[in-house]
Motif scaffolding. Structure first.
Motif, PDB file in Angstrom:
ATOM      1  N   TRP A 112       0.822  -1.209   0.000  1.00 44.02           N
ATOM      2  CA  TRP A 112       0.000   0.000   0.000  1.00 44.02           C
ATOM      3  C   TRP A 112       0.857   1.260   0.000  1.00 44.02           C
ATOM      4  O   TRP A 112       0.548   2.241  -0.699  1.00 44.02           O
ATOM      5  CB  TRP A 112      -0.976   0.003   1.188  1.00 44.02           C
ATOM      6  N   GLN A 113       1.933   1.228   0.761  1.00 37.95           N
ATOM      7  CA  GLN A 113       2.834   2.391   0.791  1.00 37.95           C
ATOM      8  C   GLN A 113       3.368   2.691  -0.623  1.00 37.95           C
ATOM      9  O   GLN A 113       3.409   3.838  -1.058  1.00 37.95           O
ATOM     10  CB  GLN A 113       3.991   2.079   1.741  1.00 37.95           C
ATOM     11  N   TYR A 114       3.747   1.634  -1.330  1.00 36.84           N
ATOM     12  CA  TYR A 114       4.235   1.821  -2.696  1.00 36.84           C
ATOM     13  C   TYR A 114       3.138   2.398  -3.595  1.00 36.84           C
ATOM     14  O   TYR A 114       3.367   3.358  -4.356  1.00 36.84           O
ATOM     15  CB  TYR A 114       4.750   0.501  -3.279  1.00 36.84           C
ATOM     16  N   LEU A 115       1.931   1.832  -3.515  1.00 36.60           N
ATOM     17  CA  LEU A 115       0.860   2.264  -4.418  1.00 36.60           C
ATOM     18  C   LEU A 115       0.476   3.723  -4.170  1.00 36.60           C
ATOM     19  O   LEU A 115       0.235   4.474  -5.126  1.00 36.60           O
ATOM     20  CB  LEU A 115      -0.354   1.340  -4.275  1.00 36.60           C
ATOM     21  N   GLU A 116       0.439   4.132  -2.905  1.00 41.38           N
ATOM     22  CA  GLU A 116       0.147   5.542  -2.593  1.00 41.38           C
ATOM     23  C   GLU A 116       1.234   6.460  -3.146  1.00 41.38           C
ATOM     24  O   GLU A 116       0.940   7.500  -3.728  1.00 41.38           O
ATOM     25  CB  GLU A 116       0.064   5.739  -1.076  1.00 41.38           C
ATOM     26  N   MET A 117       2.467   6.064  -2.935  1.00 39.77           N
ATOM     27  CA  MET A 117       3.587   6.863  -3.448  1.00 39.77           C
ATOM     28  C   MET A 117       3.510   6.952  -4.978  1.00 39.77           C
ATOM     29  O   MET A 117       3.646   8.034  -5.567  1.00 39.77           O
ATOM     30  CB  MET A 117       4.904   6.218  -2.978  1.00 39.77           C
ATOM     31  N   ALA A 118       3.280   5.807  -5.626  1.00 37.22           N
ATOM     32  CA  ALA A 118       3.228   5.782  -7.092  1.00 37.22           C
ATOM     33  C   ALA A 118       2.067   6.638  -7.607  1.00 37.22           C
ATOM     34  O   ALA A 118       2.216   7.383  -8.581  1.00 37.22           O
ATOM     35  CB  ALA A 118       3.112   4.346  -7.586  1.00 37.22           C
ATOM     36  N   ALA A 119       0.916   6.541  -6.948  1.00 36.06           N
ATOM     37  CA  ALA A 119      -0.250   7.320  -7.393  1.00 36.06           C
ATOM     38  C   ALA A 119       0.023   8.818  -7.244  1.00 36.06           C
ATOM     39  O   ALA A 119      -0.314   9.611  -8.124  1.00 36.06           O
ATOM     40  CB  ALA A 119      -1.494   6.902  -6.614  1.00 36.06           C
ATOM     41  N   ASN A 120       0.661   9.191  -6.152  1.00 38.71           N
ATOM     42  CA  ASN A 120       1.012  10.608  -5.984  1.00 38.71           C
ATOM     43  C   ASN A 120       1.992  11.060  -7.069  1.00 38.71           C
ATOM     44  O   ASN A 120       1.880  12.162  -7.603  1.00 38.71           O
ATOM     45  CB  ASN A 120       1.629  10.844  -4.598  1.00 38.71           C
ATOM     46  N   SER A 121       2.932  10.201  -7.387  1.00 36.75           N
ATOM     47  CA  SER A 121       3.956  10.611  -8.358  1.00 36.75           C
ATOM     48  C   SER A 121       3.394  10.673  -9.776  1.00 36.75           C
ATOM     49  O   SER A 121       4.003  11.269 -10.660  1.00 36.75           O
ATOM     50  CB  SER A 121       5.165   9.677  -8.289  1.00 36.75           C
ATOM     51  N   MET A 122       2.220  10.064 -10.008  1.00 34.94           N
ATOM     52  CA  MET A 122       1.622  10.089 -11.352  1.00 34.94           C
ATOM     53  C   MET A 122       0.810  11.363 -11.582  1.00 34.94           C
ATOM     54  O   MET A 122       0.365  11.632 -12.691  1.00 34.94           O
ATOM     55  CB  MET A 122       0.718   8.872 -11.522  1.00 34.94           C
ATOM     56  N   MET A 123       0.636  12.175 -10.530  1.00 34.43           N
ATOM     57  CA  MET A 123      -0.177  13.382 -10.697  1.00 34.43           C
ATOM     58  C   MET A 123       0.509  14.382 -11.622  1.00 34.43           C
ATOM     59  O   MET A 123       1.718  14.576 -11.561  1.00 34.43           O
ATOM     60  CB  MET A 123      -0.460  14.027  -9.334  1.00 34.43           C
TER      61      MET A 123
END
Ligand code: HEM
Length: 127
Positions: A112-123
């Protein structure tokens, strides 16, 4: 199965990613904000790309890059406006999919930590 060598093995291999990504896209298909962003009528090919990417990222087969080359995910998302609402919608769908797996807490938290980080970085938009 012996001691897992990497995260991909620890969570149960390809089958686990298959279930998570299939569940994720079942949610995307119902999401009013996300569904229209996907250019193809059939979500199947997009589902396969995300599944292969995640398998590769976590130490499974390299099929994603064999087919698609370097991920360059920010660049590949540039055509789509991804602001806070889109990010939140994506994470909401993914949260349902991840939670249904009933992974052990350390594994769930790491994923989950990875997915949140990745989603933020895709903004690429802030409205
Ligand atoms: C592709 C939306 C976050 C991984 C796509 C596509 C859309 C999209 C519309 C095109 C569908 C396709 O043809 O494949 C979004 C939105 C996000 C988001 C709204 C919100 C933050 C992420 C994250 C990851 C990711 C966090 C990875 C952890 C991918 C991959 C592809 C893709 C691997 C296919 C790239 C390719 O090989 O062409 N995304 N995405 N996306 N997305 Fe996302």
């Amino acid at each position: 199965m012996g001691t897992p060598e990497n995260f991909h093995q620890a969570v149960g291999g390809d089958e686990t990613f298959h279930r998570i990504v299939a569940r994720f896209y079942a949610e995307v298909a119902k999401d009013e904000l996300l569904r229209p962003m996907y250019p193809e009528e059939d979500l199947g090919p997009a589902e396969e790309r995300l599944r292969l990417f995640l398998i590769q990222y976590w130490g499974g087969s390299h099929t994603y890059s064999d087919r698609r080359g370097h991920p360059r995910l920010r660049m590949r998302h540039a055509p789509f406006k991804i602001g806070p609402l889109e990010r939140d919608a994506w994470l909401r769908c993914m949260r349902i999919a991840v939670d249904e797996e009933n992974l052990s807490e350390p594994l769930r938290a790491q994923l989950w930590q990875y997915l949140e980080m990745a989603a933020n970085s895709m903004m690429n938009a802030w409205v």
